[in-house]
Design a protein around this motif. Structure first.
Motif, PDB file in Angstrom:
ATOM      1  N   GLU A  93       0.825  -1.205   0.000  1.00 21.28           N
ATOM      2  CA  GLU A  93       0.000   0.000   0.000  1.00 21.28           C
ATOM      3  C   GLU A  93       0.862   1.257   0.000  1.00 21.28           C
ATOM      4  O   GLU A  93       1.875   1.327   0.678  1.00 21.28           O
ATOM      5  CB  GLU A  93      -0.888  -0.010   1.248  1.00 21.28           C
ATOM      6  N   MET A 132      -5.966   6.141 -11.269  1.00 17.39           N
ATOM      7  CA  MET A 132      -6.434   5.353 -10.134  1.00 17.39           C
ATOM      8  C   MET A 132      -7.930   5.051 -10.266  1.00 17.39           C
ATOM      9  O   MET A 132      -8.377   3.955  -9.929  1.00 17.39           O
ATOM     10  CB  MET A 132      -6.141   6.078  -8.813  1.00 17.39           C
ATOM     11  N   MET A 174      -9.438   1.386 -10.242  1.00 17.42           N
ATOM     12  CA  MET A 174     -10.435   1.028  -9.224  1.00 17.42           C
ATOM     13  C   MET A 174     -11.732   0.542  -9.870  1.00 17.42           C
ATOM     14  O   MET A 174     -12.332  -0.425  -9.405  1.00 17.42           O
ATOM     15  CB  MET A 174     -10.700   2.202  -8.282  1.00 17.42           C
ATOM     16  N   VAL A 211      -7.466  -2.100  -8.183  1.00 22.88           N
ATOM     17  CA  VAL A 211      -6.919  -1.332  -7.069  1.00 22.88           C
ATOM     18  C   VAL A 211      -8.058  -0.961  -6.129  1.00 22.88           C
ATOM     19  O   VAL A 211      -9.196  -0.756  -6.562  1.00 22.88           O
ATOM     20  CB  VAL A 211      -6.205  -0.061  -7.597  1.00 22.88           C
ATOM     21  N   GLN A 212      -7.744  -0.880  -4.858  1.00 25.71           N
ATOM     22  CA  GLN A 212      -8.695  -0.380  -3.866  1.00 25.71           C
ATOM     23  C   GLN A 212      -8.052   0.790  -3.144  1.00 25.71           C
ATOM     24  O   GLN A 212      -6.831   0.936  -3.159  1.00 25.71           O
ATOM     25  CB  GLN A 212      -9.084  -1.477  -2.887  1.00 25.71           C
ATOM     26  N   SER A 213      -8.880   1.629  -2.542  1.00 25.34           N
ATOM     27  CA  SER A 213      -8.343   2.785  -1.825  1.00 25.34           C
ATOM     28  C   SER A 213      -8.995   2.908  -0.464  1.00 25.34           C
ATOM     29  O   SER A 213     -10.082   2.387  -0.230  1.00 25.34           O
ATOM     30  CB  SER A 213      -8.545   4.072  -2.623  1.00 25.34           C
ATOM     31  N   HIS A 217      -5.113   9.670   0.533  1.00 25.09           N
ATOM     32  CA  HIS A 217      -5.676   8.450  -0.045  1.00 25.09           C
ATOM     33  C   HIS A 217      -4.555   7.436  -0.158  1.00 25.09           C
ATOM     34  O   HIS A 217      -3.476   7.744  -0.673  1.00 25.09           O
ATOM     35  CB  HIS A 217      -6.263   8.717  -1.431  1.00 25.09           C
ATOM     36  N   TYR A 233      -3.559   3.567  -1.594  1.00 21.06           N
ATOM     37  CA  TYR A 233      -3.960   2.619  -2.620  1.00 21.06           C
ATOM     38  C   TYR A 233      -3.231   1.295  -2.430  1.00 21.06           C
ATOM     39  O   TYR A 233      -2.064   1.266  -2.026  1.00 21.06           O
ATOM     40  CB  TYR A 233      -3.648   3.175  -4.009  1.00 21.06           C
TER      41      TYR A 233
END
Length: 107
Positions: free
Chosen positions: A29, A50, A54, A59-61, A68, A70
Motif C-alpha cells: 500500500e 487510479m 479502481m 486497485v482499492q483505496s 488516499h 492505494y
C-alpha cells in the motif's frame, strides 16, 4: 470470468503508466503522494489512472485524514493470472472446437 470482465481488466492495464502503478503497488500500500514521486504527471492525472484501475477492480483505496492510500486487490490480479493461464490449457468445451468443425474441407 466473462469476456466483458476480462476485457475491462485488460483495458485498464493497457496504459503503460497504469501497468507501472500496478507494479509499484505490488510492493504494498502507498499514499498517492508517494506514487506521484515515480511519475512526471500531476495529481489529477494520477487520480484519473487510479479511477480507471479502481473501476476495473484492480486497485482499492482507503482514506486516512486528507490522504488516499492505494493497494492492489489480490483477487483481481489472480483472476488475470488465471485467464492468461486458461488460454494455454485444453478445455473440454472450447470455442475452438466449433471453429474447427465449421472449416471442414469441401469434398
Amino acid at each position: 470470468m466473462t469476456y466483458e470482465e476480462t476485457a475491462r481488466l485488460f483495458k485498464a492495464m493497457s496504459d503503460p503508466k497504469r501497468v507501472q502503478i500496478i507494479d509499484i503497488l505490488s510492493c504494498g500500500e502507498l499514499c498517492a503522494c508517494d506514487l506521484l514521486e515515480h511519475f512526471d504527471f500531476t495529481q489529477p492525472t494520477l487520480s484519473h489512472h487510479m479511477k480507471v484501475l479502481m473501476q476495473a477492480g484492480i486497485v482499492q483505496s482507503r482514506k486516512s485524514g486528507i490522504w488516499h492510500y492505494y493497494s492492489l486487490r489480490d483477487a483481481s490480479i489472480l483472476k488475470v493470472q488465471q485467464v492468461l493461464a486458461s488460454f494455454l490449457q485444453e478445455k473440454e468445451v472450447c470455442v475452438c472446437n466449433n471453429i474447427h468443425k465449421k472449416k471442414e474441407p469441401i469434398s
